[in-house]
Write a protein that holds these residues in place. Structure first.
Motif, short mmCIF file in Angstrom:
data_model
loop_
_atom_site.label_atom_id
_atom_site.label_comp_id
_atom_site.label_asym_id
_atom_site.label_seq_id
_atom_site.Cartn_x
_atom_site.Cartn_y
_atom_site.Cartn_z
N PRO A 1 0.87 -1.45 0.10
CA PRO A 1 0.54 -0.04 0.04
C PRO A 1 1.02 0.81 0.29
CG PRO A 1 -0.48 -1.53 1.98
CD PRO A 1 0.91 -1.83 1.39
N ASN A 2 0.34 2.01 -0.24
CA ASN A 2 1.19 3.90 -0.86
C ASN A 2 1.57 3.89 0.72
OD1 ASN A 2 0.72 3.92 -3.23
ND2 ASN A 2 -1.09 4.94 -3.60
N SER A 3 0.07 3.28 1.49
CA SER A 3 0.28 4.70 2.93
C SER A 3 2.20 3.77 3.03
CB SER A 3 -0.08 4.14 3.88
OG SER A 3 -0.42 2.66 3.86
N ILE A 4 2.46 2.29 3.07
CA ILE A 4 3.36 1.71 3.45
C ILE A 4 4.72 1.77 2.84
CG2 ILE A 4 4.09 -0.69 4.02
CD1 ILE A 4 2.32 -0.60 5.72
N ILE A 5 4.79 2.38 1.61
CA ILE A 5 5.66 2.71 0.69
C ILE A 5 6.38 4.27 1.67
CG2 ILE A 5 6.18 3.61 -1.13
CD1 ILE A 5 4.22 2.11 -2.28
N LEU A 6 5.34 4.88 2.27
CA LEU A 6 5.41 6.35 2.61
C LEU A 6 6.02 6.43 3.31
CD1 LEU A 6 5.97 9.38 1.91
CD2 LEU A 6 3.08 9.07 3.44
N CYS A 7 5.74 5.16 4.63
CA CYS A 7 6.17 5.21 6.16
C CYS A 7 7.57 4.57 6.09
CB CYS A 7 5.49 4.63 6.69
SG CYS A 7 3.90 5.48 7.50
N GLY A 8 7.83 3.64 5.05
CA GLY A 8 9.42 2.89 4.70
C GLY A 8 10.39 4.24 4.42
N PHE A 9 9.98 4.65 3.60
CA PHE A 9 10.99 5.52 3.29
C PHE A 9 11.07 7.28 4.39
CE2 PHE A 9 10.73 4.16 -1.06
CZ PHE A 9 11.77 3.91 -1.71
N ILE A 10 10.38 7.16 4.69
CA ILE A 10 9.72 8.44 5.94
C ILE A 10 10.72 7.53 7.13
CG2 ILE A 10 8.90 10.01 7.77
CD1 ILE A 10 8.26 10.81 3.80
N VAL A 11 10.49 6.75 7.55
CA VAL A 11 11.25 5.82 8.67
C VAL A 11 13.01 6.37 8.14
CG1 VAL A 11 12.01 3.79 10.25
CG2 VAL A 11 9.77 4.60 9.87
N GLY A 12 12.55 5.42 6.86
CA GLY A 12 14.80 5.18 6.92
C GLY A 12 15.58 6.65 6.35
N GLY A 13 14.53 7.94 6.52
CA GLY A 13 15.29 9.49 6.81
C GLY A 13 15.34 9.45 7.83
N MET A 14 14.34 8.88 8.74
CA MET A 14 14.47 9.56 9.95
C MET A 14 15.28 8.64 11.07
SD MET A 14 10.92 9.57 11.43
CE MET A 14 10.83 9.62 13.25
N VAL A 15 16.02 7.55 10.53
CA VAL A 15 17.05 6.66 11.09
C VAL A 15 18.28 7.13 10.45
CG1 VAL A 15 18.43 5.00 10.95
CG2 VAL A 15 15.99 4.41 10.86
N ARG A 16 18.18 7.44 9.34
CA ARG A 16 19.77 8.56 8.72
C ARG A 16 19.92 10.16 9.64
NH1 ARG A 16 22.21 10.05 3.36
NH2 ARG A 16 22.99 12.33 4.14
N GLY A 17 19.26 10.57 10.09
CA GLY A 17 19.34 12.15 10.76
C GLY A 17 19.19 11.45 11.85
N LEU A 18 18.83 11.02 12.31
CA LEU A 18 18.99 10.44 13.69
C LEU A 18 20.65 9.39 14.37
CD1 LEU A 18 15.97 9.65 14.95
CD2 LEU A 18 15.98 11.66 15.61
N LEU A 19 20.36 8.75 13.18
CA LEU A 19 21.94 8.51 13.04
C LEU A 19 22.69 9.48 13.39
CD1 LEU A 19 23.42 6.10 14.16
CD2 LEU A 19 23.59 5.33 11.70
N VAL A 20 22.85 10.47 12.49
CA VAL A 20 23.92 11.52 12.05
C VAL A 20 23.69 12.90 13.57
CG1 VAL A 20 24.10 13.52 10.85
CG2 VAL A 20 24.13 11.48 9.21
N GLY A 21 22.37 12.82 14.26
CA GLY A 21 22.63 13.36 15.36
C GLY A 21 22.90 13.32 16.47
#
Lengths: 313, 257
Positions: B102-122
Motif C-alpha cells: 500500500p502507498n501508506s507503507i511505501i511512504l512510511c518505509g522511506f520516511i523511517v529510513g530518512g529518520m534513521v539516518r537523520g537521528l544516527l547523524v544527530g
C-alpha cells in the motif's frame, strides 16, 4: 476455463495527447502462452503498463483472474509478475538482495523468501553470482535476474516484455526452455517480442497490435494456416544456367546465381509436390530454407492490411 | 496474502534504505560529522570564546542543540530525496510499485529510513559535542519528541521534492536555496533577542526557528518561543505533509504515467 486476463475497450491517452490505446479488447485464458506482437510504438508496453498499474488507463475495464484491477488492487498484484523491457533494478545492490527485497514487498516471511530466492537463482543459473553487485552482471544475466525477481512470489500470470532482447542465441534458447517448463507447470505467460521466431516457437495464441488497435487475435495455428504462400531459398548441388519452365505449377522463381534460386510456393502445393517438380526438371537440391520466418510474413501482411483499411477510412 | 504482509513490506523498505546509506557511509555519515565538528571548533571554540555568553549560556553550549538539529534536518531530508529520486531515476521504484505494498507503507518505509539516518547523524554529532561540552539535558522527553517530529517533517518534505524532481538538479535546489537559509536564519547561532523587532517578527515565520528553539529548550531549559506553539507547528506540518505525500502517491504524481 478461467480467464487470466480480460481487457475491454481499454484506452490510454497520454498527457501530451498521444493516443496509445484506442479501445482494445482482449482475453487470455489461464495456462496460455500468449504472444502480444506489434511494431515499436504500437501500444504493447502501454498495455503491459496498465496491467502492472505503472500506467494509468484513460478508459475501459481490466480484469486479472476475474478481479478488477481498480477495485482489487492488492489481490490482482499478487497474481502478477512483470519482467519489463528496461533493466529496472538498483545497479548497486547484490543479486540476492534484489530478489529478497522483492519477496519482502510481497510480504513473504524471510525463511520462505530465502528458499524461493535460492530456487529461482539456481534455476536461472545465477546462484553463483548471488553475492555480486548487479552492475557487474552481463546483459543476459541481468535479464535472467529480472525473471527470477518476477517469479519469487510465484505469480499465476507472468508478463514478459521483450525478455530476450539483446541476448545471445544460446542463452535465448535456454530461456525458451525455462519459460516452456514454467508454462507447462501452470503459469500463464504473456510475451511481447520482436523475435517472431520466438513467438512462433513458444506461443499458442497471438494478438497483433498496431497504432493502439488489435489487428489480429487468434490461435498461432490458425494464423499460420492463413499463410497462402511461402518463399524458400533453394541451394543447388549442381549449378544451373537458367531456371526451367514450371508449367502450371503454383510457383514463381528467381535465379540468385548458378548455385541458388528463390522460389515462392502457394500453400496448395505440398512439399512432396515441390520436390517432384524439382525431380521432374532434374534440379539437384542440396538444401532448402525459408527466406523469412512464416510468422514474420503474416505479421507484415496483417499490418499492411490494417494500415490499408485505416487509410481507406 | 501472507500473514503480517504489511509489516514485512514496511520492514523490507526500511532495511533497504538503511542498507543503502550505511553502504555509502563515507558519503552519508562521515561528512556531516566532520562539518559539524568544524562548526564546534571554529564557531564554538575560536570565535565563541570571544563572543562570551549567549542567552545566559556559554556560546558553545548555546549553539550545540542548533547544530545537532541542523544535522538531523539536512540528513533526514537529503536521505529521502536522494534515495527516492535515485529509485525513480534507475526505475527501480517500479519494483515496489508493481507489488501489493500500500502507498501508506511505501511512504512510511522511506520516511523511517530518512529518520534513521537523520537521528544516527544527530547521535554522531552529539557524540562529537561531548568532546567540547559536558552536555546536560533538562527535558529529555521534549528533546526526544521534538527531534523525532523534526526528522519526520523533513523526511516528508524530502519525499515531496523527490516526487516532483525530474533531474539531479531538482533535488539540490530546495536544500541549497530554501533549507540552508532557513536553518541559518532559524536561530542556530544566535538568540532572537539580539535581533531588532522587525527581524524578530520575520523569524517567527520560519518554522525551523521553532524547532531549533524547542530543541534548545530540551537541553538548556530556555527558549525564544512558546513550547506549545512550537509543538503545534511541528504536529501540523507532520500531518499536512503526510497527507500531501499520500495524496500525491495515490495520484501517481511523478511515478505513474
Amino acid at each position: 476455463m478461467t480467464t487470466a486476463i480480460a481487457i475491454k475497450d481499454l484506452t490510454k491517452t497520454y498527457a501530451n495527447g498521444f493516443e496509445a490505446l484506442k479501445g482494445i479488447s482482449l482475453e487470455v485464458e489461464q495456462g496460455d502462452f500468449f504472444a502480444l506482437l506489434g511494431p515499436n510504438g504500437a501500444g504493447k508496453s502501454t498495455t503491459i503498463g496498465v496491467l502492472s498499474t505503472l500506467v494509468k488507463k484513460s478508459g475501459g475495464i481490466v480484469e486479472i483472474f476475474g478481479k478488477n484491477v481498480d477495485s482489487h488492487v492488492y489481490e490482482t498484484k499478487l497474481d502478477l509478475g512483470v519482467v519489463p523491457q528496461e533493466i529496472n533494478f538498483s545497479q548497486f545492490e547484490r543479486v540476492k538482495d534484489i530478489v529478497m527485497t522483492q519477496a519482502g514487498y510481497y510480504g513473504m516471511p524471510r525463511s520462505l523468501a530465502a528458499e524461493r530466492c535460492e530456487k529461482y537463482l539456481r534455476k536461472l543459473d545465477l546462484w553463483d553470482k548471488r553475492n555480486d553487485r548487479s552492475r557487474t552482471l552481463s546483459g543476459g544475466m541481468k535479464r535472467r535476474l529480472m525473471i527470477a525477481r518476477a517469479l519469487v512470489h510465484e505469480p499465476k500470470l507472468l508478463i514478459l516484455d521483450e525478455p530476450t532482447a539483446g541476448v545471445d542465441i544460446e542463452l535465448r534458447r535456454s530461456m525458451w526452455e525455462f519459460l516452456t517448463e514454467l508454462n507447462e507447470s501452470g503459469t500463464t505467460i504473456i510475451l511481447t517480442t520482436h523475435y517472431l521466431e520466438e513467438a512462433e516457437q513458444l506461443c499458442r495464441n497471438i494478438a497483433i497490435i498496431d497504432h493502439g488497435r488489435i489487428v489480429e487475435n487468434t490461435s498461432m495455428r490458425a494464423l499460420l494456416k492463413a499463410l497462402d504462400k511461402q518463399t524458400y531459398i533453394v541451394e543447388l548441388a549442381t549449378p544451373i544456367e537458367s531456371l526451367p519452365n514450371w508449367g502450371d505449377a503454383p510457383v514463381s522463381a528467381t535465379l540468385i546465381d548458378a548455385h541458388s534460386f528463390e522460389i515462392t510456393v502457394a500453400a496448395t502445393l505440398t512439399m512432396s509436390g515441390l520436390f517432384k517438380l524439382f525431380l521432374d526438371r532434374s534440379i539437384q537440391v542440396s538444401a532448402l530454407r525459408s527466406k523469412s520466418n512464416r510468422l514474420e510474413q503474416l505479421f507484415l501482411s496483417r499490418l499492411d492490411n490494417a494500415r490499408g483499411e485505416s487509410a481507406d477510412v | 496474502m501472507f500473514k503480517n504482509h504489511k509489516y514485512i513490506a514496511f520492514e523490507t523498505i526500511v532495511i533497504k534504505e538503511v542498507r543503502r546509506f550505511t553502504r555509502i557511509w563515507l558519503q552519508t555519515l562521515v561528512p556531516p560529522a566532520i562539518t559539524i565538528s568544524l562548526y564546534f571548533v571554529i564557531f564554538g571554540n575560536l570565535v565563541g570564546s570571544r563572543i562570551g555568553d549567549m542567552g545566559g549560556f556559554d556560546y558553545m553550549e548555546f549553539i550545540i542543540p542548533g547544530l545537532i538539529m541542523m544535522a538531523v534536518i539536512q540528513n533526514s531530508y537529503s536521505n529521502v530525496v536522494s534515495s527516492f529520486f535515485s529509485h525513480k531515476f534507475q526505475r527501480s521504484v517500479e519494483e515496489v510499485l508493481v507489488s501489493p505494498v500500500p502507498n501508506s507503507i511505501i511512504l512510511c518505509g522511506f520516511i523511517v529510513g530518512g529518520m534513521v539516518r537523520g537521528l544516527l547523524v544527530g547521535a554522531i554529532v552529539t557524540g562529537m559535542a561531548l568532546f567540547f561540552v559536558d552536555l546536560q539535558i533538562q527535558h529529555p522527553l521534549i528533546t526526544i519528541t521534538v527531534i523525532l517530529l523534526t526528522a519526520t517533517v523533513f523526511s516528508l518534505a524530502g519525499f515531496i521534492n523527490a516526487l516532483f524532481a525530474n533531474s539531479f538538479d531538482d533535488i539540490s535546489i530546495i536544500p541549497t536555496f530554501v533549507l540552508t537559509p532557513l536553518i541559518y536564519l532559524g536561530g542556530v547561532f544566535y538568540s532572537s533577542a539580539l535581533l531588532p523587532p522587525f527581524w524578530q517578527s520575520v523569524s517567527a515565520l520560519n518554522p525551523i526557528f521553532y524547532m531549533v528553539n524547542t530543541f534548545r529548550y530540551g537541553f538548556l531549559g530556555v527558549s525564544d518561543v512558546p513550547i506549545g506553539a512550537a509543538f503545534f507547528i511541528l504536529i501540523l506540518f507532520s500531518v499536512v505533509l503526510f497527507g500531501s505525500c499520500l495524496w500525491l502517491l495515490n495520484r501517481g504524481t511523478g511515478l505513474r504515467s
